[in-house]
Enzyme design. Structure first.
Site, PDB file in Angstrom:
ATOM      1  N   GLU A  35     -19.252  47.097  10.884  1.00  0.00           N
ATOM      2  CA  GLU A  35     -18.203  46.072  10.516  1.00  0.00           C
ATOM      3  C   GLU A  35     -18.209  46.002   9.070  1.00  0.00           C
ATOM      4  OE1 GLU A  35     -16.023  45.661  12.923  1.00  0.00           O
ATOM      5  OE2 GLU A  35     -17.712  44.903  14.363  1.00  0.00           O
ATOM      6  N   HIS A  36     -16.813  45.613   8.605  1.00  0.00           N
ATOM      7  CA  HIS A  36     -16.529  45.595   7.190  1.00  0.00           C
ATOM      8  C   HIS A  36     -16.897  46.681   6.322  1.00  0.00           C
ATOM      9  CE1 HIS A  36     -15.020  41.481   7.530  1.00  0.00           C
ATOM     10  NE2 HIS A  36     -15.941  41.379   8.258  1.00  0.00           N
ATOM     11  N   ASP A  38     -15.111  49.753   6.662  1.00  0.00           N
ATOM     12  CA  ASP A  38     -13.905  50.502   6.417  1.00  0.00           C
ATOM     13  C   ASP A  38     -13.290  50.511   5.328  1.00  0.00           C
ATOM     14  OD1 ASP A  38     -12.711  48.109   7.101  1.00  0.00           O
ATOM     15  OD2 ASP A  38     -11.406  48.853   8.692  1.00  0.00           O
ATOM     16  N   GLY A 123      -6.805  37.080  19.529  1.00  0.00           N
ATOM     17  CA  GLY A 123      -7.700  36.192  18.875  1.00  0.00           C
ATOM     18  C   GLY A 123      -9.134  36.665  19.275  1.00  0.00           C
ATOM     19  N   GLY A 125     -10.804  39.461  18.697  1.00  0.00           N
ATOM     20  CA  GLY A 125     -11.172  40.494  17.718  1.00  0.00           C
ATOM     21  C   GLY A 125     -10.982  42.052  18.325  1.00  0.00           C
ATOM     22  N   LEU A 126      -9.899  42.241  19.339  1.00  0.00           N
ATOM     23  CA  LEU A 126      -9.761  43.503  19.869  1.00  0.00           C
ATOM     24  C   LEU A 126      -8.476  43.931  19.320  1.00  0.00           C
ATOM     25  CD1 LEU A 126     -10.378  42.633  23.835  1.00  0.00           C
ATOM     26  CD2 LEU A 126     -12.063  43.577  22.178  1.00  0.00           C
ATOM     27  N   SER A 128      -5.400  43.144  18.812  1.00  0.00           N
ATOM     28  CA  SER A 128      -4.033  43.297  19.282  1.00  0.00           C
ATOM     29  C   SER A 128      -2.988  43.347  17.990  1.00  0.00           C
ATOM     30  CB  SER A 128      -3.741  41.692  19.940  1.00  0.00           C
ATOM     31  OG  SER A 128      -3.802  40.787  19.226  1.00  0.00           O
ATOM     32  N   GLU A 161       0.427  45.278   7.677  1.00  0.00           N
ATOM     33  CA  GLU A 161      -0.603  44.225   7.881  1.00  0.00           C
ATOM     34  C   GLU A 161      -0.878  43.537   6.623  1.00  0.00           C
ATOM     35  OE1 GLU A 161      -2.679  44.210  10.906  1.00  0.00           O
ATOM     36  OE2 GLU A 161      -3.808  42.528  10.446  1.00  0.00           O
ATOM     37  N   ASP A 173      -8.807  49.906  12.713  1.00  0.00           N
ATOM     38  CA  ASP A 173      -7.988  49.298  13.846  1.00  0.00           C
ATOM     39  C   ASP A 173      -7.133  50.192  14.016  1.00  0.00           C
ATOM     40  OD1 ASP A 173      -9.921  47.335  13.580  1.00  0.00           O
ATOM     41  OD2 ASP A 173      -8.568  45.847  12.798  1.00  0.00           O
TER      42      ASP A 173
HETATM   43  C1  GLA Z   1     -10.946  43.764  11.160  1.00  0.00           C
HETATM   44  C2  GLA Z   1     -10.007  44.714  10.293  1.00  0.00           C
HETATM   45  C3  GLA Z   1     -10.541  46.168  10.112  1.00  0.00           C
HETATM   46  C4  GLA Z   1     -12.202  45.944   9.814  1.00  0.00           C
HETATM   47  C5  GLA Z   1     -12.946  45.052  10.635  1.00  0.00           C
HETATM   48  C6  GLA Z   1     -14.250  44.569  10.169  1.00  0.00           C
HETATM   49  O1  GLA Z   1     -10.825  44.141  12.250  1.00  0.00           O
HETATM   50  O2  GLA Z   1      -8.758  45.037  10.694  1.00  0.00           O
HETATM   51  O3  GLA Z   1      -9.924  46.890   9.231  1.00  0.00           O
HETATM   52  O4  GLA Z   1     -12.336  45.484   8.371  1.00  0.00           O
HETATM   53  O5  GLA Z   1     -11.938  43.576  10.813  1.00  0.00           O
HETATM   54  O6  GLA Z   1     -14.868  45.704  10.356  1.00  0.00           O
END
Ligand code: GLA
Length: 382
Positions: A35-36, A38, A123, A125-126, A128, A161, A173
């Site tokens: 997570e975080h 990328d 919302g 975190g999947l 969308s 985005e 994503d």
């Molecule tokens: C969101 C961002 C991704 C990634 C995650 C955290 O989903 O869109 O690029 O940074 O947060 O891992």
């Protein structure tokens, strides 16, 4: 893919525009770990899921483009000559962003009608948002024969985005939603988009997502701030991204960093290593090892990176207390959305009941549960 959803979107399109549309599906995603990392050019281990966005699209004669957002029952008519972000524009900015960024690449688009809708809880975190962007760019590319590759398309989605939604996201994503593989997670190197799909044998466990059903509005600003912090630390280290940093190198620079910079960067370095370790635990079918890494990832996100929230921490804490869960962590950008849990399959229902009661008692509101299948990426629906 949800067949009923496809049917509904298609018939809605026909009802409004009386023509036969081209249909596209783009999935949401989960992330096992990473997570975080990328936007720090590091590693991630996500997978596309069987929930997503369906688009119906066709050219139109009128000199106006029309988008219908099926789920919220909204319609937006606009001219392709004046594409720009709308303040508080919600879903419109995802679509406008894709069109605007396509136009910037010099591609010529004519007017079209589009209906979209989905079954990804918003919302949660999947992703969308990435699914909307990918479905729209894929559909437009197909409809007007623009000849873009999938890789070119995900960068259009990402720029939408960045420039229209205002979130300086990484590529995880959009990549996952575009390139997902059935029954597999993908070890993705975000520096060069090298990808290794890996089949996961979870043995007696299964993945369970638990949605806190909260989404704290801090999320976007905090996300962009974390990105800036990471970039500042890499500059101080004299490297292009934290992907290339080592813990001892960071430690040697500690006096020149704020505590926050130090902790944030340390998290990224360690999380990046956890992704590689997780890939190996999956390869070795060591599911409890994978679980331990999930718990460690959560602790880092909670204490070092500070992107968790009370509700997420509570769910992970309860998972840790339960004997039937081997690992759990918050998933995605943070400040709400889902936790991802590795739960013993034959104790799943009992665990869900327990969590429902505990979450209710604590927050006086409900959490939701999702089982997901790991699925293919964005595709034309025949
Ligand atoms: C969101 C961002 C991704 C990634 C995650 C955290 O989903 O869109 O690029 O940074 O947060 O891992």
């Amino acid at each position: 893919m949800n067949k009923q959803l496809v049917k509904n979107i298609k018939s809605e399109f026909k009802k409004f525009f009386s023509s036969e549309p081209l249909m596209v599906f783009a999935p949401g995603r989960i992330n096992l770990i990473g997570e975080h990392t990328d936007y720090n050019n590091g590693f991630v281990l996500p997978a596309a899921i069987d929930k997503g966005i369906v688009v119906a699209i066709q050219k139109c004669e009128a000199n106006i483009t029309t988008i219908i957002a099926h789920d919220v029952d909204e319609r937006y008519d606009f001219s392709l000559n004046t594409i720009q972000p709308i303040a508080n524009g919600g879903w419109k900015n995802y679509v406008l962003g894709v069109i605007g960024e396509l136009q910037k690449t010099g591609k010529h688009i004519e007017n079209f009608n589009l209906v979209f809708g989905g079954d990804i809880p918003k919302g949660a975190g999947l992703s969308s948002s990435a699914a909307i962007e990918n479905s729209v760019v894929f559909a437009i590319n197909e409809l007007f024969n623009l000849g873009l590759s999938k890789t070119e398309m995900i960068f259009v989605s990402q720029k939408a985005e960045h420039n229209y939604v205002g979130v300086k996201c990484g590529i995880m994503d959009q990549y996952t939603s575009m390139f997902g593989k059935k029954n597999a997670a993908i070890l993705l190197d975000c520096e060069n988009l090298e990808a290794k799909p890996i089949q996961i044998n979870l043995q007696q466990y299964q993945l369970l997502l638990i949605n806190t059903n909260v989404n704290h509005n801090l999320a976007n600003s905090a996300y962009n701030e974390r990105r800036v912090t990471c970039e500042n630390v890499s500059k101080k280290l004299g490297i292009t991204s934290l992907r290339h940093a080592h813990e001892n190198q960071l430690f040697n620079l500690k006096n020149e960093l704020t505590e926050l910079e130090y902790q944030n960067a340390l998290f990224v370095i360690q999380e990046n290593q956890r992704v590689i370790d997780a890939f190996n635990t999956i390869k070795n079918e060591n599911i409890s090892g994978l679980g331990t890494l999930l718990f460690e990832s959560h602790a880092g996100l909670q204490y070092q990176y500070n992107v968790s929230c009370t509700e997420l921490d509570f769910l992970v804490e309860k998972a840790k207390e339960s004997r039937v869960v081997v690992g759990a962590r918050m998933m995605g950008g943070g400040f709400g959305g889902c936790t991802i849990n590795l739960v013993e399959t034959n104790k799943l229902e009992k665990f869900k009941d327990q969590i429902t009661t505990k979450y209710n008692q604590k927050f006086n509101t409900t959490c939701s549960f999702y089982n997901v299948k790991l699925s293919e990426g964005t595709t034309l629906i025949s």
